[in-house]
Design an enzyme around this catalytic site. Sequence first.
Site, PDB file in Angstrom:
ATOM      1  N   TYR A 142       0.818  -1.219   0.000  1.00 53.69           N
ATOM      2  CA  TYR A 142       0.000   0.000   0.000  1.00 53.69           C
ATOM      3  C   TYR A 142       0.846   1.261   0.000  1.00 53.69           C
ATOM      4  O   TYR A 142       0.411   2.311  -0.458  1.00 53.69           O
ATOM      5  CB  TYR A 142      -0.922   0.030   1.232  1.00 53.69           C
ATOM      6  CG  TYR A 142      -2.261  -0.626   1.013  1.00 53.69           C
ATOM      7  CD1 TYR A 142      -2.331  -1.963   0.676  1.00 53.69           C
ATOM      8  CD2 TYR A 142      -3.434   0.094   1.160  1.00 53.69           C
ATOM      9  CE1 TYR A 142      -3.553  -2.576   0.485  1.00 53.69           C
ATOM     10  CE2 TYR A 142      -4.668  -0.515   0.969  1.00 53.69           C
ATOM     11  CZ  TYR A 142      -4.723  -1.848   0.629  1.00 53.69           C
ATOM     12  OH  TYR A 142      -5.941  -2.436   0.446  1.00 53.69           O
ATOM     13  N   LYS A 193       3.108 -15.228   1.810  1.00 50.70           N
ATOM     14  CA  LYS A 193       3.433 -16.085   0.675  1.00 50.70           C
ATOM     15  C   LYS A 193       4.941 -16.291   0.675  1.00 50.70           C
ATOM     16  O   LYS A 193       5.652 -15.841  -0.227  1.00 50.70           O
ATOM     17  CB  LYS A 193       2.956 -15.427  -0.633  1.00 50.70           C
ATOM     18  CG  LYS A 193       1.459 -15.488  -0.838  1.00 50.70           C
ATOM     19  CD  LYS A 193       0.965 -16.855  -1.320  1.00 50.70           C
ATOM     20  CE  LYS A 193       1.384 -17.110  -2.749  1.00 50.70           C
ATOM     21  NZ  LYS A 193       0.991 -18.493  -3.190  1.00 50.70           N
ATOM     22  N   ASP A 226      -2.908 -17.923   0.294  1.00 47.37           N
ATOM     23  CA  ASP A 226      -3.938 -18.502  -0.592  1.00 47.37           C
ATOM     24  C   ASP A 226      -4.604 -19.694   0.095  1.00 47.37           C
ATOM     25  O   ASP A 226      -5.839 -19.825   0.099  1.00 47.37           O
ATOM     26  CB  ASP A 226      -3.346 -18.889  -1.959  1.00 47.37           C
ATOM     27  CG  ASP A 226      -2.123 -19.803  -1.856  1.00 47.37           C
ATOM     28  OD1 ASP A 226      -1.524 -19.908  -0.758  1.00 47.37           O
ATOM     29  OD2 ASP A 226      -1.765 -20.412  -2.880  1.00 47.37           O
ATOM     30  N   ASP A 250      -6.361  -7.148   3.609  1.00 43.43           N
ATOM     31  CA  ASP A 250      -7.495  -6.517   2.930  1.00 43.43           C
ATOM     32  C   ASP A 250      -8.384  -7.593   2.304  1.00 43.43           C
ATOM     33  O   ASP A 250      -9.606  -7.603   2.471  1.00 43.43           O
ATOM     34  CB  ASP A 250      -6.960  -5.555   1.867  1.00 43.43           C
ATOM     35  CG  ASP A 250      -8.074  -4.804   1.161  1.00 43.43           C
ATOM     36  OD1 ASP A 250      -9.024  -4.364   1.841  1.00 43.43           O
ATOM     37  OD2 ASP A 250      -7.999  -4.655  -0.069  1.00 43.43           O
ATOM     38  N   ASP A 254     -12.175  -9.366   3.847  1.00 47.17           N
ATOM     39  CA  ASP A 254     -13.438  -9.373   3.099  1.00 47.17           C
ATOM     40  C   ASP A 254     -14.008 -10.792   3.013  1.00 47.17           C
ATOM     41  O   ASP A 254     -15.217 -10.997   3.106  1.00 47.17           O
ATOM     42  CB  ASP A 254     -13.249  -8.808   1.685  1.00 47.17           C
ATOM     43  CG  ASP A 254     -13.562  -7.314   1.611  1.00 47.17           C
ATOM     44  OD1 ASP A 254     -13.479  -6.645   2.660  1.00 47.17           O
ATOM     45  OD2 ASP A 254     -13.876  -6.824   0.510  1.00 47.17           O
TER      46      ASP A 254
END
Length: 369
Positions: A142, A193, A226, A250, A254
């Site tokens: 970000y 990751k 993932d 983020d 969600d």
Amino acid sequence: MSNPSLLILPGDGIGPEVMTEVRKIIDWYGAKRDLAFDVSEDLVGGAAYDTHGTPLTDETMAKALEADAVLLGAVGGPQYDELDFSVKPERGLLRLRKEMDLFSNLRPAQCFDALADFSSLKRDVVSGLDIMIVRELTSGVYFGEPRGISVNADGEREGVNTQRYTESEIVRVARSAFELAKRRGNKVCSMEKANVMESGILWRETVQKVHDEEYADVELSHMYADAGGMQLCRWPKQFDVIVTDNLFGDLLSDVAAMLTGSLGMLPSASLGAPAENGRPKALYEPVHGSAPDIAGQGKANPIACILSFAMALRYSFDQGVEADRLEAAVEKVLADGLRTADLMGPEGGTPVSTSEMGDAVIAALDASL
Ligand code: IPM
Ligand code: MG
């Protein structure tokens, strides 16, 4: 002693109307629980842009840094889509997070029993769900440099963003996750990751080191982000606290939000380091966005914003009992079958407007005395 100060930034879309309901609740605490706040209100996002040509003025930024806590509604809307990136409504929010140094973003995903059938997952997968995502909020892709769109040596346009984390940035958010876990289920799962990103390797090693040196009594596991998303949909109750970086946080928050049935239910707290008075710099906001399609129609669900104020009571003002009271009041109105439009399912319920939902929460608060 003076009252604690609250800066309210309603923002855009449904932000102002859900905040109106929170104002009623703040007033209730002043009148009925002897818990008064000095409240001031200001502009952020598109609303600030419309008036000042910037999504956050320096004056508002200064007020936010002064306030004991900031409560934000939502920012953004389609009318701002064409604006230059530097003045988009979202930049106002990102500036607040960065300059207040709110590195630890707490996003609880709790499934209210009355709403378990709303989830896209089966009831037994989500009922009783109570997980906390701790998202790093002031670094990573970000904010990483270099960033931008430029023309490369081949004359082709190229977009660049940089994922960048320092050890100390990882250490402080890891600590906040472990501290939270100690007060909950005592389990942390860290997601990155590390199989493809060096920053992920550093993340994993650093979280493990903080654990081994300071929190060996908390259970720690690691997952690729993932796989973490997949596990969140498969069996979310395996998690207690999840700690992850800005971008994965983020996305995963969600996903977690949807497990609970409605985005209109979920609060968040963004916390910095504790100040001298023991209070962290703090900003509280619903996870949902500005929902321009339903703005101004009395359809918005104010619960996420109300629960964000409950988090403020808990994390900024040390009022855990009052936070419990407010959360129980919300649970009560849901159990009574009151439903804003987003919560209207096949099994029905009593349809209520934004303000009727706020009033019902107030009535439940009254009944709790
Ligand atoms: C969130 C939002 C923000 C983010 C946007 C509005 C900048 O999606 O808080 O999750 O990406 O962080
Ligand atoms: Mg988001």
